[in-house]
Design a protein around this motif. Structure first.
Motif, PDB file in Angstrom:
ATOM      1  N   SER A   1       8.877 -11.351 -20.437  1.00 29.94           N
ATOM      2  CA  SER A   1       9.531  -9.955 -21.070  1.00 29.94           C
ATOM      3  C   SER A   1       7.559  -9.018 -20.291  1.00 29.94           C
ATOM      4  CB  SER A   1       9.225  -9.200 -22.417  1.00 29.94           C
ATOM      5  OG  SER A   1       8.158 -10.175 -23.212  1.00 29.94           O
ATOM      6  N   ASN A   2       8.531  -7.879 -19.751  1.00 30.60           N
ATOM      7  CA  ASN A   2       7.454  -6.644 -19.091  1.00 30.60           C
ATOM      8  C   ASN A   2       5.969  -6.956 -18.088  1.00 30.60           C
ATOM      9  OD1 ASN A   2       8.942  -4.542 -20.313  1.00 30.60           O
ATOM     10  ND2 ASN A   2       8.469  -5.193 -22.333  1.00 30.60           N
ATOM     11  N   ILE A   3       6.557  -8.422 -16.735  1.00 32.78           N
ATOM     12  CA  ILE A   3       5.088  -8.552 -17.054  1.00 32.78           C
ATOM     13  C   ILE A   3       4.085  -8.555 -15.665  1.00 32.78           C
ATOM     14  CG2 ILE A   3       3.708 -10.506 -15.756  1.00 32.78           C
ATOM     15  CD1 ILE A   3       4.473 -11.688 -18.351  1.00 32.78           C
ATOM     16  N   CYS A   4       2.782  -8.123 -15.348  1.00 31.98           N
ATOM     17  CA  CYS A   4       2.695  -6.632 -14.987  1.00 31.98           C
ATOM     18  C   CYS A   4       1.306  -7.383 -14.737  1.00 31.98           C
ATOM     19  CB  CYS A   4       1.882  -5.439 -15.307  1.00 31.98           C
ATOM     20  SG  CYS A   4       3.696  -4.260 -15.850  1.00 31.98           S
ATOM     21  N   LYS A   5       1.145  -7.540 -13.755  1.00 32.72           N
ATOM     22  CA  LYS A   5      -0.243  -8.411 -12.741  1.00 32.72           C
ATOM     23  C   LYS A   5      -0.442  -7.161 -10.996  1.00 32.72           C
ATOM     24  CE  LYS A   5      -3.493 -10.965 -12.392  1.00 32.72           C
ATOM     25  NZ  LYS A   5      -4.338 -11.880 -13.143  1.00 32.72           N
ATOM     26  N   SER A   6      -1.739  -7.383 -11.123  1.00 33.51           N
ATOM     27  CA  SER A   6      -1.989  -6.512  -9.533  1.00 33.51           C
ATOM     28  C   SER A   6      -3.865  -7.078  -9.558  1.00 33.51           C
ATOM     29  CB  SER A   6      -1.944  -4.776 -10.065  1.00 33.51           C
ATOM     30  OG  SER A   6      -3.364  -4.642 -11.225  1.00 33.51           O
ATOM     31  N   TYR A   7      -4.068  -6.739  -8.520  1.00 33.81           N
ATOM     32  CA  TYR A   7      -4.963  -7.697  -7.795  1.00 33.81           C
ATOM     33  C   TYR A   7      -6.308  -6.758  -6.575  1.00 33.81           C
ATOM     34  CZ  TYR A   7      -2.893 -12.093  -8.068  1.00 33.81           C
ATOM     35  OH  TYR A   7      -2.726 -14.318  -8.957  1.00 33.81           O
ATOM     36  N   THR A   8      -6.925  -7.100  -7.187  1.00 31.00           N
ATOM     37  CA  THR A   8      -7.887  -5.661  -6.541  1.00 31.00           C
ATOM     38  C   THR A   8      -9.222  -6.631  -5.935  1.00 31.00           C
ATOM     39  OG1 THR A   8      -8.405  -4.749  -8.744  1.00 31.00           O
ATOM     40  CG2 THR A   8      -9.893  -4.108  -6.743  1.00 31.00           C
ATOM     41  N   SER A   9      -8.651  -6.108  -4.127  1.00 28.28           N
ATOM     42  CA  SER A   9      -9.461  -6.374  -2.794  1.00 28.28           C
ATOM     43  C   SER A   9     -10.572  -7.086  -3.259  1.00 28.28           C
ATOM     44  CB  SER A   9      -8.977  -6.175  -2.055  1.00 28.28           C
ATOM     45  OG  SER A   9      -9.132  -4.856  -1.306  1.00 28.28           O
TER      46      SER A   9
ATOM     47  N   HIS B   1     -12.341  -4.873  -1.407  1.00 29.13           N
ATOM     48  CA  HIS B   1     -13.188  -3.281  -0.636  1.00 29.13           C
ATOM     49  C   HIS B   1     -11.968  -2.726  -1.672  1.00 29.13           C
ATOM     50  CE1 HIS B   1     -12.949  -5.698   2.963  1.00 29.13           C
ATOM     51  NE2 HIS B   1     -12.272  -6.248   3.094  1.00 29.13           N
ATOM     52  N   GLY B   2     -11.638  -3.286  -3.167  1.00 28.22           N
ATOM     53  CA  GLY B   2     -11.938  -2.258  -3.727  1.00 28.22           C
ATOM     54  C   GLY B   2     -10.003  -1.554  -3.942  1.00 28.22           C
ATOM     55  N   VAL B   3      -9.999  -2.069  -3.183  1.00 33.26           N
ATOM     56  CA  VAL B   3      -7.983  -1.375  -3.511  1.00 33.26           C
ATOM     57  C   VAL B   3      -7.162  -2.633  -4.552  1.00 33.26           C
ATOM     58  CG1 VAL B   3      -6.017  -1.290  -2.095  1.00 33.26           C
ATOM     59  CG2 VAL B   3      -8.109  -1.150  -0.661  1.00 33.26           C
ATOM     60  N   ASN B   4      -6.657  -1.494  -5.441  1.00 36.64           N
ATOM     61  CA  ASN B   4      -5.916  -2.127  -6.417  1.00 36.64           C
ATOM     62  C   ASN B   4      -4.436  -2.656  -5.638  1.00 36.64           C
ATOM     63  OD1 ASN B   4      -5.695  -3.351  -8.816  1.00 36.64           O
ATOM     64  ND2 ASN B   4      -4.646  -1.797  -9.289  1.00 36.64           N
ATOM     65  N   THR B   5      -3.498  -3.109  -5.793  1.00 36.93           N
ATOM     66  CA  THR B   5      -2.718  -3.800  -5.178  1.00 36.93           C
ATOM     67  C   THR B   5      -1.948  -4.271  -6.472  1.00 36.93           C
ATOM     68  OG1 THR B   5      -3.694  -5.113  -2.627  1.00 36.93           O
ATOM     69  CG2 THR B   5      -1.015  -4.761  -3.277  1.00 36.93           C
ATOM     70  N   GLU B   6      -0.422  -3.821  -6.314  1.00 39.47           N
ATOM     71  CA  GLU B   6       0.386  -4.222  -7.735  1.00 39.47           C
ATOM     72  C   GLU B   6       0.905  -4.721  -7.505  1.00 39.47           C
ATOM     73  OE1 GLU B   6       1.983  -1.133 -10.035  1.00 39.47           O
ATOM     74  OE2 GLU B   6       1.949  -2.533 -11.567  1.00 39.47           O
ATOM     75  N   ILE B   7       1.281  -6.112  -7.780  1.00 34.84           N
ATOM     76  CA  ILE B   7       1.853  -7.484  -7.531  1.00 34.84           C
ATOM     77  C   ILE B   7       3.480  -7.600  -8.425  1.00 34.84           C
ATOM     78  CG2 ILE B   7       2.226  -9.731  -6.935  1.00 34.84           C
ATOM     79  CD1 ILE B   7      -0.104  -9.247  -5.234  1.00 34.84           C
ATOM     80  N   LEU B   8       3.596  -7.894  -9.725  1.00 35.09           N
ATOM     81  CA  LEU B   8       4.689  -7.794 -10.832  1.00 35.09           C
ATOM     82  C   LEU B   8       4.098  -6.541 -11.476  1.00 35.09           C
ATOM     83  CD1 LEU B   8       3.977 -11.116 -11.699  1.00 35.09           C
ATOM     84  CD2 LEU B   8       5.890 -10.333 -10.105  1.00 35.09           C
TER      85      LEU B   8
ATOM     86  N   MET C   1      13.847 -10.802  -6.892  1.00 34.96           N
ATOM     87  CA  MET C   1      12.748 -10.108  -7.163  1.00 34.96           C
ATOM     88  C   MET C   1      12.643  -8.806  -5.999  1.00 34.96           C
ATOM     89  SD  MET C   1      10.086 -12.094  -9.181  1.00 34.96           S
ATOM     90  CE  MET C   1       8.587 -11.971  -8.504  1.00 34.96           C
ATOM     91  N   PRO C   2      11.918  -7.716  -7.034  1.00 28.62           N
ATOM     92  CA  PRO C   2      11.953  -6.480  -6.030  1.00 28.62           C
ATOM     93  C   PRO C   2      10.497  -6.633  -5.034  1.00 28.62           C
ATOM     94  CG  PRO C   2      11.462  -6.159  -7.499  1.00 28.62           C
ATOM     95  CD  PRO C   2      12.075  -7.670  -7.816  1.00 28.62           C
ATOM     96  N   LYS C   3      10.145  -6.142  -3.696  1.00 30.90           N
ATOM     97  CA  LYS C   3       9.291  -5.786  -3.502  1.00 30.90           C
ATOM     98  C   LYS C   3       8.470  -5.815  -4.235  1.00 30.90           C
ATOM     99  CE  LYS C   3      10.681  -4.158   1.101  1.00 30.90           C
ATOM    100  NZ  LYS C   3      11.270  -2.703   1.232  1.00 30.90           N
ATOM    101  N   ALA C   4       7.170  -6.263  -3.226  1.00 26.70           N
ATOM    102  CA  ALA C   4       6.383  -6.173  -4.332  1.00 26.70           C
ATOM    103  C   ALA C   4       5.436  -5.530  -5.393  1.00 26.70           C
ATOM    104  CB  ALA C   4       4.323  -6.917  -3.114  1.00 26.70           C
ATOM    105  N   GLY C   5       5.717  -4.949  -6.372  1.00 22.89           N
ATOM    106  CA  GLY C   5       5.213  -3.885  -7.106  1.00 22.89           C
ATOM    107  C   GLY C   5       6.177  -2.904  -7.928  1.00 22.89           C
TER     108      GLY C   5
END
Lengths: 266, 271
Positions: free
Chosen positions: B25-33, B35-42, B229-233
């Motif tokens: 339920s409501n899983i969110c996950k993002s990575y910070t590269s 270079h400090g760029v935050n990418t939302e995956i889930l 699954m939808p596209k990342a994020g």
């Protein structure tokens, strides 16, 4: 059955014939040039002279060879044990690795010939300084390779073990440590001849036993056949010990890629 | 073992027999590269899997499927949201060895025989209750590798290695079997026969299966339900129920509904 046997003999011949032919030719050229130029024996003896010298003092040579082999192997084993323990400790954390690896590098870059006389002062004329020098030379290549091998464990396998809540030590024993075996054997092949060199250097500085001491004695007496005799035996010891490592590697690493192409390579 | 421990383990066995429901339920996950760029995956992924259900996850590459599997199996923590496996958290499920994992690469241990590879999960984490584990010899014949128990991985074909990997995952009799593109590296012919074998194994052992694939036909052929699954994020997941009859056979693939479902899957992950 008979065909099988002849095939195996053929294989064996194919394996050992090329190096033997090359070696014999080198000795042949050496023998001929020494005889043709008439160089004195105390400058450069002919191979035949060296072989006669070894043959007439077999017990002397074999005793000294055994002493040197013993020192080299004991030093090698000590170096390997300390290196593997070191690698396991450094594997625990990058922090420990960053702290300890420079120390290992410091030991590695310090010329061991420079500290050999010191060891004689500290540890006397017996076996200990020779073993320690052999151990120090063995230590670094084994440490670095063991660590690299453990770190190269498949991520899938460690993930699988983690998903089962395997402990760190279980992951190390089941996966990381055996994974380093191919790397370890590569380092053993580098380290074992180095351990022999370490033992010989130790003998140069102290004591009266071993092939290293024999070389020093022969040098002082300008006894070139004996000096060359000791060098010959040393090379032979190096070949023997390296061969032993190859043999054990073959038995232990039967599962590794490096052992799979053997049949096609022949 | 003291009294309260005993009670806890009784309760745990009861739980295991009652339900293997998986709730995400409501899983969110993002990575910070770096270079400090935050990418939302889930982004707020929610779904449920019923007991002994066979569910496939499909989606464009890079949409976070593997990340999601690692969150479900407790290997990585989500930023927010919750996963339960038969009522337990992923960490607790790890502790009780309730999750079987099959990767695209068989990831067998090369210095262990087939038998020893399959036994590996039983050898580690001795605190877990191993009364559920399966007989290794039985598993070997279940995956069709009779007579190969003393062979080493390098002596086996790709398909056989993947079967060993499957048997290894089943050795602990998991509540949840996670399969991350398990047939992705196999040739087409082996791949198709593995589909039948997997379904056969599933019918015999009935774990809940979460199966990730890029292959829409494979997903339709195997599953009870497909989660796209939808596209990342981005956005929400799409659920497609596969009401094809079981057992699935060669005839299944010639049914009209089979092709309709494949098209439906393809359409839903394009938009």
């Amino acid at each position: 059955m008979l065909i099988n046997l002849t095939n195996r003999i053929k294989e064996l011949l194919c394996l050992i014939a090329p190096p033997i032919i090359v070696l014999l030719s080198i000795f042949g050229v050496w023998e001929i040039s020494v005889r043709a130029s008439g160089v004195e024996e105390y400058i450069m003896p002919a191979p035949s002279g060296i072989i006669i010298e070894i043959a007439s003092n077999v017990t002397d040579y074999s005793f000294n060879a055994l002493v040197t082999i013993g020192e080299a192997i004991m030093g090698f084993i000590l170096g390997v044990i300390v290196a593997i323990i070191g690698a396991i400790v450094m594997y625990q954390s990058r922090f420990l690795e960053r702290g300890l690896l420079p120390v290992a590098i410091l030991i590695k870059v310090t010329p061991f010939i420079a500290i050999a006389p010191l060891f004689v002062i500290w540890f006397g004329f017996g076996l200990i300084p020779k073993i320690l020098i052999a151990a120090i030379i063995t230590f670094f290549p084994v440490l670095v390779n063991c660590l690299a091998g453990m770190r190269a464990t498949s991520v899938d396998i460690t993930d699988l073990l983690k998903s089962l809540n395997a402990s760190r030590s279980e992951i190390m024993i089941k996966a990381s440590i055996p994974n380093s075996y191919p790397y370890l054997f590569a380092s053993f092949k580098i380290a074992i001849p180095l351990a022999v060199i370490g033992a010989v250097v130790g003998e140069w500085f102290s004591g009266d036993k071993g092939l290293g001491s024999m070389i020093i004695r022969a040098h002082n007496n300008l006894d070139m056949p004996q000096l060359f005799g000791a060098v010959f035996i040393l090379s032979f010891v190096g070949v023997l010990l390296t061969g032993l490592v190859w043999y054990v590697e073959q038995k232990v690493l039967f599962w590794h890629d490096s052992q799979k192409n053997r049949e096609t390579a022949l | 073992m003291n009294k309260s421990d005993k009670k806890a383990s009784d309760k745990y066995i009861l739980d295991r027999s009652l339900s293997n429901r998986i709730e995400v339920s409501n899983i969110c996950k993002s990575y910070t590269s770096n270079h400090g760029v935050n990418t939302e995956i889930l982004n707020s992924i929610t779904f449920e899997i019923g007991q002994s259900e066979f569910v496939s996850i499909v989606g464009p590459s890079g949409c976070g499927k593997t990340t999601l599997l690692k969150i479900i199996s407790g290997l990585i923590k989500p930023d927010s949201g919750k996963v339960t496996i038969g009522g337990d958290s992923p960490l607790k499920s790890r502790g009780s060895k309730s999750i079987g994992y099959v990767f695209q690469d068989p990831a067998l241990i090369p210095w262990r025989t087939v038998y020893e590879n399959i036994r590996l999960p039983i050898e580690v984490n001795k605190q877990a209750d191993d009364t559920n584990s399966r007989n290794i010899e039985e598993l070997i014949s279940l995956v069709g590798l009779d007579g190969f128990s003393k062979h080493y991985p390098h002596q086996l074909s790709g398909g056989m290695r993947q079967r060993v990997s499957l048997a290894r995952a089943l050795s602990i009799n998991p509540k949840l079997l996670i399969m991350d593109e398990p047939f992705g590296a196999l040739d087409e012919i082996t791949r198709e026969s593995m589909r039948y074998e997997l379904l056969d194994l599933w019918t015999k052992t009935k774990p809940t299966i979460l199966f990730v694939t890029h292959n829409s036909a494979e997903a339709v052929f195997l599953s009870d339900r497909i989660i796209v699954m939808p596209k990342a994020g981005a956005g929400k997941t799409t659920n497609i129920t596969v009401s094809l009859e079981r057992p699935r056979t060669e005839n299944t693939e010639s049914e009209e509904m089979f092709n309709q479902l494949i098209n439906q899957v393809r359409r839903s992950y394009k938009c």
